[in-house]
Design a protein around this motif. Structure first.
Motif, PDB file in Angstrom:
ATOM      1  N   TYR A 167      54.664 145.798 105.999  1.00  0.00           N
ATOM      2  CA  TYR A 167      54.138 146.015 107.374  1.00  0.00           C
ATOM      3  C   TYR A 167      52.550 145.825 107.393  1.00  0.00           C
ATOM      4  N   ILE A 168      52.285 144.900 108.515  1.00  0.00           N
ATOM      5  CA  ILE A 168      50.872 144.760 108.686  1.00  0.00           C
ATOM      6  C   ILE A 168      50.409 145.568 109.729  1.00  0.00           C
ATOM      7  N   ILE A 169      49.388 146.424 109.305  1.00  0.00           N
ATOM      8  CA  ILE A 169      48.859 147.580 110.214  1.00  0.00           C
ATOM      9  C   ILE A 169      47.594 147.128 110.841  1.00  0.00           C
ATOM     10  N   LEU A 170      47.309 146.893 112.040  1.00  0.00           N
ATOM     11  CA  LEU A 170      46.103 146.639 112.609  1.00  0.00           C
ATOM     12  C   LEU A 170      45.367 147.854 113.348  1.00  0.00           C
ATOM     13  N   ILE A 171      44.064 148.252 112.983  1.00  0.00           N
ATOM     14  CA  ILE A 171      43.390 149.414 113.276  1.00  0.00           C
ATOM     15  C   ILE A 171      42.294 149.133 114.006  1.00  0.00           C
ATOM     16  N   GLY A 172      42.140 149.840 115.200  1.00  0.00           N
ATOM     17  CA  GLY A 172      40.803 149.752 115.905  1.00  0.00           C
ATOM     18  C   GLY A 172      40.682 148.274 116.376  1.00  0.00           C
ATOM     19  N   GLY A 173      39.375 148.165 116.783  1.00  0.00           N
ATOM     20  CA  GLY A 173      38.864 146.599 117.269  1.00  0.00           C
ATOM     21  C   GLY A 173      38.465 146.699 118.425  1.00  0.00           C
ATOM     22  N   TRP A 174      38.023 145.447 118.992  1.00  0.00           N
ATOM     23  CA  TRP A 174      37.380 145.214 120.277  1.00  0.00           C
ATOM     24  C   TRP A 174      38.530 144.519 120.966  1.00  0.00           C
TER      25      TRP A 174
ATOM     26  N   ILE B  56      46.594 151.735 117.212  1.00  0.00           N
ATOM     27  CA  ILE B  56      47.548 151.310 115.958  1.00  0.00           C
ATOM     28  C   ILE B  56      48.484 150.070 116.225  1.00  0.00           C
ATOM     29  N   TYR B  57      48.447 149.000 115.697  1.00  0.00           N
ATOM     30  CA  TYR B  57      49.545 148.133 116.017  1.00  0.00           C
ATOM     31  C   TYR B  57      50.090 147.791 114.592  1.00  0.00           C
ATOM     32  N   ALA B  58      51.461 147.742 114.690  1.00  0.00           N
ATOM     33  CA  ALA B  58      52.394 147.513 113.561  1.00  0.00           C
ATOM     34  C   ALA B  58      53.100 146.067 113.500  1.00  0.00           C
ATOM     35  N   PHE B  59      53.218 145.151 112.627  1.00  0.00           N
ATOM     36  CA  PHE B  59      54.001 143.955 112.527  1.00  0.00           C
ATOM     37  C   PHE B  59      54.821 144.112 111.331  1.00  0.00           C
ATOM     38  N   ASP B  60      56.244 144.141 111.806  1.00  0.00           N
ATOM     39  CA  ASP B  60      57.194 143.857 110.460  1.00  0.00           C
ATOM     40  C   ASP B  60      57.383 142.573 110.308  1.00  0.00           C
ATOM     41  N   THR B  61      57.149 142.247 109.081  1.00  0.00           N
ATOM     42  CA  THR B  61      57.426 140.961 108.434  1.00  0.00           C
ATOM     43  C   THR B  61      58.683 140.755 108.171  1.00  0.00           C
ATOM     44  N   GLU B  62      59.600 141.539 108.093  1.00  0.00           N
ATOM     45  CA  GLU B  62      61.036 141.169 107.871  1.00  0.00           C
ATOM     46  C   GLU B  62      61.681 141.254 109.131  1.00  0.00           C
ATOM     47  N   LYS B  63      61.479 141.964 110.175  1.00  0.00           N
ATOM     48  CA  LYS B  63      62.014 142.005 111.524  1.00  0.00           C
ATOM     49  C   LYS B  63      61.492 140.989 112.247  1.00  0.00           C
ATOM     50  N   GLN B  64      60.170 140.692 112.053  1.00  0.00           N
ATOM     51  CA  GLN B  64      59.337 139.608 112.948  1.00  0.00           C
ATOM     52  C   GLN B  64      59.402 140.370 114.135  1.00  0.00           C
ATOM     53  N   GLN B  65      58.730 141.485 114.156  1.00  0.00           N
ATOM     54  CA  GLN B  65      58.383 142.154 115.492  1.00  0.00           C
ATOM     55  C   GLN B  65      57.320 143.101 115.675  1.00  0.00           C
ATOM     56  N   TRP B  66      56.617 143.379 116.692  1.00  0.00           N
ATOM     57  CA  TRP B  66      55.440 144.259 117.049  1.00  0.00           C
ATOM     58  C   TRP B  66      56.033 145.460 117.398  1.00  0.00           C
ATOM     59  N   THR B  67      55.062 146.536 117.172  1.00  0.00           N
ATOM     60  CA  THR B  67      55.259 147.932 117.757  1.00  0.00           C
ATOM     61  C   THR B  67      54.030 148.757 117.731  1.00  0.00           C
ATOM     62  N   GLU B  68      54.012 149.636 118.870  1.00  0.00           N
ATOM     63  CA  GLU B  68      52.750 150.259 118.917  1.00  0.00           C
ATOM     64  C   GLU B  68      52.948 151.466 118.610  1.00  0.00           C
ATOM     65  N   PRO B  69      52.661 152.245 117.574  1.00  0.00           N
ATOM     66  CA  PRO B  69      52.963 153.693 117.357  1.00  0.00           C
ATOM     67  C   PRO B  69      52.115 154.553 117.967  1.00  0.00           C
ATOM     68  N   THR B  70      52.580 155.800 118.064  1.00  0.00           N
ATOM     69  CA  THR B  70      51.665 156.656 118.941  1.00  0.00           C
ATOM     70  C   THR B  70      50.491 157.379 118.045  1.00  0.00           C
ATOM     71  N   VAL B  71      49.337 157.550 118.511  1.00  0.00           N
ATOM     72  CA  VAL B  71      48.006 157.873 117.791  1.00  0.00           C
ATOM     73  C   VAL B  71      47.507 159.095 118.278  1.00  0.00           C
ATOM     74  N   THR B  72      47.233 159.915 117.515  1.00  0.00           N
ATOM     75  CA  THR B  72      46.193 160.958 117.841  1.00  0.00           C
ATOM     76  C   THR B  72      45.289 161.553 116.860  1.00  0.00           C
ATOM     77  N   GLY B  73      44.405 162.474 117.177  1.00  0.00           N
ATOM     78  CA  GLY B  73      43.448 162.968 116.245  1.00  0.00           C
ATOM     79  C   GLY B  73      41.965 162.146 116.460  1.00  0.00           C
ATOM     80  N   PHE B  74      41.768 160.876 117.045  1.00  0.00           N
ATOM     81  CA  PHE B  74      40.588 160.438 117.410  1.00  0.00           C
ATOM     82  C   PHE B  74      39.894 160.849 118.518  1.00  0.00           C
ATOM     83  N   PRO B  75      38.607 160.861 118.560  1.00  0.00           N
ATOM     84  CA  PRO B  75      37.811 161.595 119.547  1.00  0.00           C
ATOM     85  C   PRO B  75      38.126 160.937 120.634  1.00  0.00           C
ATOM     86  N   GLU B  76      37.969 161.722 121.648  1.00  0.00           N
ATOM     87  CA  GLU B  76      38.313 161.032 123.164  1.00  0.00           C
ATOM     88  C   GLU B  76      37.365 160.111 123.750  1.00  0.00           C
ATOM     89  N   ASP B  77      37.711 159.037 124.275  1.00  0.00           N
ATOM     90  CA  ASP B  77      36.778 157.992 124.870  1.00  0.00           C
ATOM     91  C   ASP B  77      35.942 157.502 123.656  1.00  0.00           C
TER      92      ASP B  77
END
Length: 336
Positions: free
Chosen positions: A95-102, A111-132
């Motif tokens: 998996y390629i995990i993309l974190i943060g960014g502009w 967080i975004y994940a790309f599965d190099t085997e299935k060749q597909q993108w997913t967007e997991p649920t993310v918690t714990g980071f400061p609001e805004d």
């Protein structure tokens, strides 16, 4: 006689070659800067970035450099996010995990994940980071615990602030969930830095105009440096040490080897350069923390990416003089 000695000294200096340097290949890739790079298996992937320095809209394109084909190929699949100044890591050699960014409007903590085997993108649920809040020009380092250490610029669009916070990111693509937890260890505020683990030492380089190197103990990387990087460590004995700590810098790249880190390029804070430099340094931790001068490469870049695939250390893109973006690809070559 005195003039002749000066001439000979200059001639000898001109003949001096740096022991390692970037060699341009025939592989032409996308013209990008501030993109993210990640190695999975025997392939080097790059994602996002900007396609022109005045662009307000980051790219959502994903490219793969196959070691077998020796060419960049665009991988177009639905769900790829538009991002620049983000971070990318490999998980489970799949998996390629993309974190943060502009994202073109604000800093993100998504967080975004790309599965190099299935060749597909997913967007997991993310918690714990400061609001805004969001992240940009930060680093992400996978630790031996499987958690990802996030370090660097944090802030909301309104606040535009920089923090020295560390976060530990845990979770999995399979569960579809990731959680940020603030790490208690304090660090200096940085942006556009690099972070590598040597043994049990976390080395943070650049990202500010002072305190070029910052060290924290008690960390261990999930993966050992690739064998090809041993050559970086071996040449230290052939290099002159630097008596004065080099100038601070940002948007450079680094390559970790057993006991040392190779640093290339970036924008320096010394007031003499407003354009990217080609300076190459090595920071070694043994026998004591020391910087070594490799030399100055003709490849002057910032906002570029670097990765190790098999027996090649690869550099791609970034911007050079007059803010020109590039799409060329280089291999690091060691002089015999």
């Amino acid at each position: 006689m005195f003039t002749e000695k000066i001439r000979m000294a200059k001639a000898a200096q001109q003949k001096t070659e740096i022991l390692i340097d970037w060699e341009k290949t025939a592989i032409t890739g996308p013209v990008l800067g501030f993109h993210a790079g990640c190695v999975v298996g025997n392939n080097f992937y790059i994602h996002g970035g900007v396609e022109s320095m005045d662009s307000k809209t980051p790219s959502n394109r994903l490219y793969q450099l196959s070691s077998s084909e020796g060419a960049w190929t665009e991988l177009s699949f639905p769900g790829s996010p538009s991002l620049s100044h983000h971070a990318a890591v490999d998980i489970n050699d799949r998996y390629i995990i993309l974190i943060g960014g502009w994202n073109g409007k604000s800093r993100s903590s998504k967080i975004y994940a790309f599965d190099t085997e299935k060749q597909q993108w997913t967007e997991p649920t993310v918690t714990g980071f400061p609001e805004d809040g969001g992240l940009s020009s930060h680093t992400a380092t996978v630790l031996n615990s499987g958690k990802i250490l996030i370090l660097g610029r944090e802030g909301s669009l309104r606040m535009q602030r920089r923090h020295g916070s560390m976060y530990l990111l845990s979770g999995s693509v399979e569960s579809g969930r990731f959680i940020y937890r603030e790490y208690t260890q304090a660090t200096a505020s940085r942006s556009g830095h690099t972070a590598n683990v040597i043994g049990n030492v976390l080395c943070i380089v650049g990202g500010r105009d002072s305190n070029l190197i910052e060290i924290h103990t008690g960390f261990k990387s999930l993966k050992s440096p690739a064998p090809v990087t041993n050559q970086i460590t071996r040449i230290v004995d052939k290099l002159p040490s630097v008596s004065k700590t080099p100038a601070g810098r940002k948007n450079h790249v680094s390559v970790v080897s057993p006991g040392a880190i190779l640093i290339h390029g970036g924008e320096t804070f010394d007031g003499r350069n407003r354009e990217p430099v080609g300076e190459m340094l090595i920071f070694a931790t043994k026998p004591c923390n020391t910087f070594y001068k490799v030399g100055v490469s003709e490849v002057k870049r910032a906002g570029h990416v670097c990765g190790v695939v098999g027996d090649e250390i690869i550099l791609h893109g970034g911007f050079g003089g007059k803010k020109q973006l590039y799409g060329d690809t280089f291999f690091l070559k060691f002089k015999k």
